[in-house]
Structures are given as structure tokens and as C-alpha cells.
Scaffold this active site. Structure first.
Site, mmCIF file in Angstrom:
data_model
loop_
_atom_site.group_PDB
_atom_site.id
_atom_site.type_symbol
_atom_site.label_atom_id
_atom_site.label_comp_id
_atom_site.label_asym_id
_atom_site.label_seq_id
_atom_site.Cartn_x
_atom_site.Cartn_y
_atom_site.Cartn_z
ATOM 1 N N GLY A 31 39.754 38.232 48.804
ATOM 2 C CA GLY A 31 40.825 37.433 48.230
ATOM 3 C C GLY A 31 40.285 36.228 47.486
ATOM 4 O O GLY A 31 39.133 36.222 47.054
ATOM 5 N N HIS A 37 36.690 38.957 39.928
ATOM 6 C CA HIS A 37 37.386 40.087 40.568
ATOM 7 C C HIS A 37 38.276 40.817 39.549
ATOM 8 O O HIS A 37 38.355 42.041 39.546
ATOM 9 C CB HIS A 37 38.319 39.597 41.689
ATOM 10 C CG HIS A 37 37.630 38.889 42.811
ATOM 11 N ND1 HIS A 37 37.767 37.534 43.034
ATOM 12 C CD2 HIS A 37 36.814 39.345 43.790
ATOM 13 C CE1 HIS A 37 37.073 37.197 44.103
ATOM 14 N NE2 HIS A 37 36.480 38.268 44.586
ATOM 15 N N LEU A 184 30.932 32.856 38.564
ATOM 16 C CA LEU A 184 32.202 32.675 39.273
ATOM 17 C C LEU A 184 32.055 33.098 40.733
ATOM 18 O O LEU A 184 31.421 34.102 41.038
ATOM 19 C CB LEU A 184 33.316 33.498 38.625
ATOM 20 C CG LEU A 184 33.745 33.130 37.213
ATOM 21 C CD1 LEU A 184 35.093 33.782 36.887
ATOM 22 C CD2 LEU A 184 33.847 31.642 37.006
#
Ligand code: PAF
Length: 287
Positions: A31, A37, A184
Site C-alpha cells: 500500500g 506502483h 520513489l
């Protein structure tokens, strides 16, 4: 987008998808989704009939003094982001669902789980292989999507998949960076303003190391020393490790040759950042 929270429902959904012969792409995450992602989800979307994303902050891959409790959690935002990428199923199990009381079974890839990041985080990869093994059994994907930022994780999981005969293809997606070069990561949120300003030094050091490594007659030690001085002179980061290894096996290189990976882990305060660069160096001899 279907949100599934328990094992019974994911089993029956996957059973019916398998019966219909549709290909499944799987993106496991913890998450706190970011562009890294999302770019992986887009690739999975292009290459599969069905895209399944799991969101599970896996307690077994955090050591006792690590950031499990404060790891960012943003359930609603993650759902919206996944929906925008046209994900079909988001699997969002609870800890009890995955590790019921008296849970006893682990997957451990020996050797390569205990070097580099595994040296400072001795339980980490055992936790990763255990959860990904379980998720592969539940989702039964054709394609598993992983990010190159976690390069050691990719190598450890590939080994598990080969050794335990999981019928899945591993697709590795490139590192996504901020405009200033910082890779990131959900953990970038922990950085103070000052640490954030200093953090691009990691990628700068990796790029300079690659340029030096590609020259003739350069030693591994010379490249690693250049990186160390680059990072320590230009930031408050404290180096956990910098290594020059074979990009497929993680074996440390004596000579810079073949598919080379330079990888690092550097702590800014309590925040541990990792990054890597992969390149080829041939010896110029005709084969
Ligand atoms: O890379 C991650 O986010 C995690 O290690 C993974 C693969 C989802 C397993 O918990």
C-alpha cells in the site's frame, strides 16, 4: 473494482477466473501507493486480462526495531488510485487472515537472503518470501510484477519461484524517480526537508560510479570509495552498505565485468533508503 478481504472469497474468485481461461497479472504491494506502483499496475494492465493488486503491510518482514507500526497506511486513497489504473481486484487481507494464531510455516531462501539488505535486516527476506509464496498460492497469477528498486527482493523471489516450481513469470519494472533522481518509495515520506534535499546524492553517486566503472582498469574498491566520499561529503546519510555485485546472482565482483549492479542502502536519520544501478561491461574481446 472488486475489493476482497478474505481467503475464501479470493479462492472462489480466482477459481472462476481460471476456469474462464483469463490471464492474471499480480502486483503485490504494502500500500501507500505511489507512481512507482502505478507504473507497475499499468504494465500489468497492458499485458493481462485480469489485474490483481494485494495491499498487505506484512509484519513478518519487519524487524523488531523497524517501522512496521508507523509504515504509511492509506486504504481509501489506495483504492481510488488502483481503481483509476483499472485494476480488477484489490486483495486487502487482515493480519489474522494471513497469519492465524499458531501460524508456523515459513519460506526461506538461504544465503542470498542474509547478505546486503539481509545483513542489517536478518528476518526481512524470510518474511518477504513467505508472504509472496502465500499470495502466489492464493492469486495463482500468470505474471508477477516486481519493481527493480528492490533489486535483491527480485533476485530472492526469482530463486524461490524456480526452487519451489511456482508456475509464474516474473516481470521486473524499472525504477521510477523524482525529477531530482530520488527513487520513489513509500518511506520517502519519513524524510525531513533537509534530508529530502540531500537524498538525490544517492542516485548522483550511482551515476558517477557507473561512469567510472565503465572506464578501463578500474578497481571495484576505487568505484566504491568514490561513492562513499560522494555520499559522506554531500549529505548527512550514514552508509549501511555499498556493493558492486553480479546483477543476476548478487555475488560480489572482484573485477567489474558482465551484468553489473551497484547497490546501496543509506540511512538518513532512522529512514533507510535503497537504490541501485545496473549496467553491462564487456571486456572488449570478440567472442
Ligand atoms: O515490495 C514490497 O512492497 C513488499 O516487500 C512485498 C513484495 C509486497 C511483500 O510484502
Amino acid at each position: 473494482m472488486l475489493i476482497i478481504k478474505n481467503i475464501k472469497s479470493i479462492n472462489s474468485k480466482i477459481n472462476s477466473l481460471k476456469r474462464s481461461g483469463r490471464s492474471i497479472g499480480f502486483v503485490p504491494t504494502m500500500g501507500a501507493l505511489h507512481e512507482g506502483h502505478l507504473s507497475i499496475m499499468r504494465r500489468a494492465r497492458r499485458q493481462n486480462d485480469i489485474v490483481v493488486v494485494s495491499v498487505f503491510v506484512n509484519p513478518k518482514q519487519f524487524g523488531l526495531n523497524e517501522d512496521f507500526a508507523r509504515y504509511p497506511r492509506q486504504e481509501k486513497k489506495d483504492h481510488l488510485l488502483a481503481k483509476k489504473e483499472k485494476v480488477d481486484i484489490i486483495f486487502y487481507p487482515s493480519i489474522e487472515e494471513i497469519y492465524p494464531t499458531r501460524y508456523l510455516t515459513y519460506i526461506n531462501v538461504e544465503g542470498i537472503s542474509r547478505i546486503l539488505c539481509g545483513h542489517d535486516r536478518p528476518v526481512h527476506f524470510k518474511g518477504v518470501t513467505t508472504i509472496v509464496g502465500k499470495l502466489l498460492n492464493l492469486v495463482r497469477p500468470d505474471n508477477l510484477y516486481l519493481g527493480q528498486k528492490d533489486a535483491q527482493q527480485v533476485i530472492v523471489l526469482r530463486k524461490m519461484i524456480v526452487d519451489l516450481n511456482f508456475p509464474v513469470k516474473v516481470r521486473v519494472c524499472p525504477i521510477v524517480r523524482e525529477p531530482d533522481g530520488l527513487a520513489l518509495s513509500s518511506r520517502n515520506k519519513y524524510l525531513t526537508n533537509q534530508q529530502r534535499l540531500e537524498s538525490p546524492v544517492l542516485f548522483q553517486a550511482l551515476k558517477k560510479a557507473k561512469i567510472k566503472a565503465l572506464k578501463e582498469n578500474v578497481s571495484v574498491k576505487g568505484v566504491l570509495n568514490l561513492m562513499k566520499s560522494n555520499i559522506t561529503k554531500n549529505s548527512s546519510g550514514s552508509i549501511d552498505y555499498i556493493a558492486c555485485v553480479d546483477a543476476d546472482s548478487l555475488v560480489p565482483l572482484d573485477v567489474i565485468k558482465g551484468r553489473v549492479m551497484i547497490a546501496l542502502a543509506v540511512k538518513f536519520g532512522k529512514t533507510r533508503l535503497i537504490d541501485n544501478i545496473v549496467f553491462r561491461k564487456d571486456d572488449g574481446k570478440k567472442k
